[in-house]
Design a protein around this motif. Sequence first.
Motif, mmCIF file in Angstrom:
data_model
loop_
_atom_site.group_PDB
_atom_site.id
_atom_site.type_symbol
_atom_site.label_atom_id
_atom_site.label_comp_id
_atom_site.label_asym_id
_atom_site.label_seq_id
_atom_site.Cartn_x
_atom_site.Cartn_y
_atom_site.Cartn_z
ATOM 1 N N ASN A 564 80.160 40.296 16.215
ATOM 2 C CA ASN A 564 79.416 40.559 15.224
ATOM 3 C C ASN A 564 79.053 39.467 14.092
ATOM 4 N N ARG A 565 78.968 38.432 14.477
ATOM 5 C CA ARG A 565 78.717 37.180 13.683
ATOM 6 C C ARG A 565 77.778 36.005 14.186
ATOM 7 N N VAL A 566 77.160 35.499 13.351
ATOM 8 C CA VAL A 566 76.228 34.521 13.463
ATOM 9 C C VAL A 566 77.099 33.072 12.976
ATOM 10 N N LEU A 567 77.003 32.185 14.025
ATOM 11 C CA LEU A 567 77.858 30.930 14.007
ATOM 12 C C LEU A 567 76.772 29.643 13.810
ATOM 13 N N HIS A 568 77.195 28.721 13.335
ATOM 14 C CA HIS A 568 76.822 27.203 13.718
ATOM 15 C C HIS A 568 77.864 26.378 14.042
ATOM 16 N N LEU A 599 75.982 44.428 13.525
ATOM 17 C CA LEU A 599 76.101 45.156 14.690
ATOM 18 C C LEU A 599 75.311 44.520 15.760
ATOM 19 N N LYS A 600 76.029 43.778 16.727
ATOM 20 C CA LYS A 600 75.369 43.376 17.930
ATOM 21 C C LYS A 600 74.164 42.267 17.590
ATOM 22 N N PRO A 601 74.429 41.116 16.753
ATOM 23 C CA PRO A 601 73.283 40.226 16.446
ATOM 24 C C PRO A 601 72.884 39.865 17.772
ATOM 25 N N ALA A 602 71.648 39.517 17.847
ATOM 26 C CA ALA A 602 70.937 38.693 18.977
ATOM 27 C C ALA A 602 69.988 37.802 18.746
#
Length: 1005
Positions: A564-568, A599-602
Amino acid sequence: MSARRLVAFGAAGALALSLSLGCVVPPTKASPKPPKSSASPARNAVSPRPAPGIIPPAGPTRLVETGVPMELTGKVKVLSDYGVGLVANNGGNVVSGGGARVISNNGGGVLSDYGVGLIGDKGGGLVSNNGGGIVSNNGGRLVTPFFQLAQARPSPQEDLLADAQVEVLDAAGRTLVGADGRPLVAISDRSGSYVLTATLPAENLILRVRLASGGELRGGELTALVANQAAGGALPVVLDTASSLAASYVLSAYVQGRQPILDRLPRAENDALTAGMEAARALLPLTVPVYSAEALAAATEALRKQDAPLSATLDRIEAILLAGQANLGEGLQATSVPLSAPLALATNAKGELFVAESVAGRIRKVGLDGAVSLFAGAGLEVGRREKDDAFRAILLSLVDLVATPEGGFLIAESDGNQVREILPDGRVRVVAGTGVAGRGAPGGKAVDTPIHHPACVVRAPDGRVLIGEDKAGSLAGRLLTVDAAGLMGEIPIPAELLADGQVSGLAFAPDGTLFAATGAGRTLLARGPDGSWSKLADGLAMRSTSHIVAAPAGGVYLSETLANRVLHIGRDGQVRVLAGAGQAGYAGDGGPAAQAALLKPAGLALLADGRLAFADSGNMVIRAFKPGDPQAPITTIVGTDGVVQQGQATAIAVNSPGGLAVDAQDRVVVAEVGGSTIKRLEGGKATLLAGSSTGHADGPALAAAFNTPGGLAYGPDGSLWILDTVKPRLRRLRPDGVVETAAGTGEGWASDQSVTARSFDAMAHTLGRPLYVTVGPDERPYWTDNALNLVLRLRVDGQIDVVAGRLPAIYDKGAGLQDGPATEALFNRPGGLVFDAAGDLYVADSANMCIRKITRPGAADAVVTTIAGQPAEASIGLLLGGDVAQPDGTPGDQAVFLGPLSLAFDAEGRLYVGEVGTKRLDALANLPLLANLPTVTPSRVRRIDLRDPRRPVATVVGPGSRVLADEYGDGALGLPTGLAFDRAGRLIVADGTNNQLKLIPKAAL
């Protein structure tokens, strides 16, 4: 009256209220009747054409930029009420007490120079020798033969409306304006006739005559609906009582200014409704009260109760327009439109955002003005897939979406086993794959080479298309290529870097570096322009379909779905969290992105303003933030919590309806799959019955959480049984309004698990894929497990019984077709189930293409028999041979059921079957042979008459029937996910593709 005349409503009489432009309100009680008038008008001529000084209409306008040449012709007339109407040849002066005619050249109201006005030199003054005065020798006195006519109660007559300004509007109530900037209007002549030659949009429109108001007179309007005349030409449209009654009813009950809804009313329904209203006019009273728009709709509702054919016609229209928007929010602002399983994102050169909704199989466009429209994937036909256009294409499990430099899009369809391209002109072509899962050898034509569940796609700088392929058993996935000649190639990945063998995400950097997520989304690789591979990061928490996009400053942005994260991730392998605190949820809008709950980033996409948009797929919204600013707020830019979609049933979005049930008060309840809610329809309104968010939470109904609810069934105690299909559980909404879990742990069923005992603990065992539920004579819930090929029952003591199906049952294994003792029977993807009056249980055995019967379910001697449908092998053989002719009356054992899914019994004991047709059968039944069938059949609802020993089959909804027979029409049946009957014997159909509930009248079945 012409068969092409438009629907209209209007009771003969004056409208009490001047209506705002395009505004229609729900029916209310009619106003009191005014006293009658005794004046007789004179008749004089007026110009049949608009004068140069036509006053521009109030309110919004719409410039007609494209369309077809049309000629609208007709008459403007209303039913005379013998002295009180908007137009009445037998009266209409102020003495009538408020019912005087307003516009007329033949004797009318205050605005007339030639009739019964307060001042008139040719009849109409207080004293006149030409008619209309209090004292007159030519008619219109307070004492007049009118009273003798009223006593005799002659047949009603129609009077013509001259000098009427006929306006053309669209569904939003906007007056259409031509290229010269002038409104498209016509003026009726002394015979009530009008002619309008203009270029008009190829859509359903509205004609209106607005009546002026002033002094003691109150205006209103006459209305008619104009059916789509896409080919142009002449179209007669009469504005009269019948048309105005019908139009007011449809506009107030269904349309409410939304063009997509109005355009779903096809010509056949227009014609039928006009004819019905024409016949029903004989039932109108001779003296008509002053009417408002609300009263017109109420009058039509009263007429439908008196006139059976009219009622049946309106019911058929309800079948098309009952509830929900076909395009789920077409034209609305993005933050007010709910999404269904958004997975992939892309932007085009204009900066418009495109959202792929994976399960629903469609792509939505968000314009620069924030309005949502359907871009591709209406799902109304399939045909040979390479010939599809974007709006007709069936998009099977959209997992990736990439814009092309030419202005089109590449799409990866996992379940469709293809990569296709949507071209800028709207055509769809196959890039790679045959539609059948397989591992074809490189070197040949890509369109003739099978591929296995593509997970991602990207366009390389050299123009090649790169495709990431899922693994197949023990065989590793591949990185495939398609060159400009359409030939398939492969880029090898070192085995030590490919991990457990699949390519799940792809992105190119501006310098030509290729980034690839591999190994079930755990590893990020980089391939330099020289062809060398390296590992940038490992131990990531992505899933088998991963989403990455190149970062402008280098490295990639990556959705860590399971964390449940967005990364670089930089080129040096350094990992930085951009969004998401790591906890599952939906919170944090307005605050720093790194502190938000996701919740479940896509899917990911870079917006024109520098923000990074991502599909918060578990929350079913699109959110965005500025990746370079840790304090920049995160906001929701597309989507809304589905539970807030309440109100008028025809105005809200029913987000992927699934199972249906009817409660003890005869109210329809629907499982909203896309919104993870349960909604109830009552009195034309849709209200939330249960559900607050996607997930799992018991407790008060409005605070409970569901995860993709499917089947519904009411028990005799008022309990509503609900199946959660994704996190499999059986839930119960108790009569006291509390939700509780009755069976299942919510954990996914492992492929090596099996059911070996015929009874087991409901709360300790996981379920496979529970699909449909019903309640038996023993008041216990029974349901089908679509993955374990079993029929199950929950006992009072908390144990689950295997009612039918062979053991051991293993996920997606052990399928077959075998009758006999229930303990030895075999099923293949069972779906809907329903009990008959005798207590026997019927099951839609979807992949076997048969209807099965369980006699004495739950008993030791229970027996399974096939009562209708040919086995799949025989049915497919007929399909491959192009022979699927199934005339009504075909015996049940000779009938072909192409994906029977939902079931319901009517009061006469006849069984109704919702059939998905070949367009969805491959995904439902896992039958790859269906990819390129020579014969394509659409969805339909069919009936089996079990009272006849031959069990004859008939089609009642869809092609071959009287209802929704046009498979290409706007009201075509998409996917019958649920069937139910109400007390009136009407069939309710949940259309999961068109996001509608359709109500089919008993007379039409």
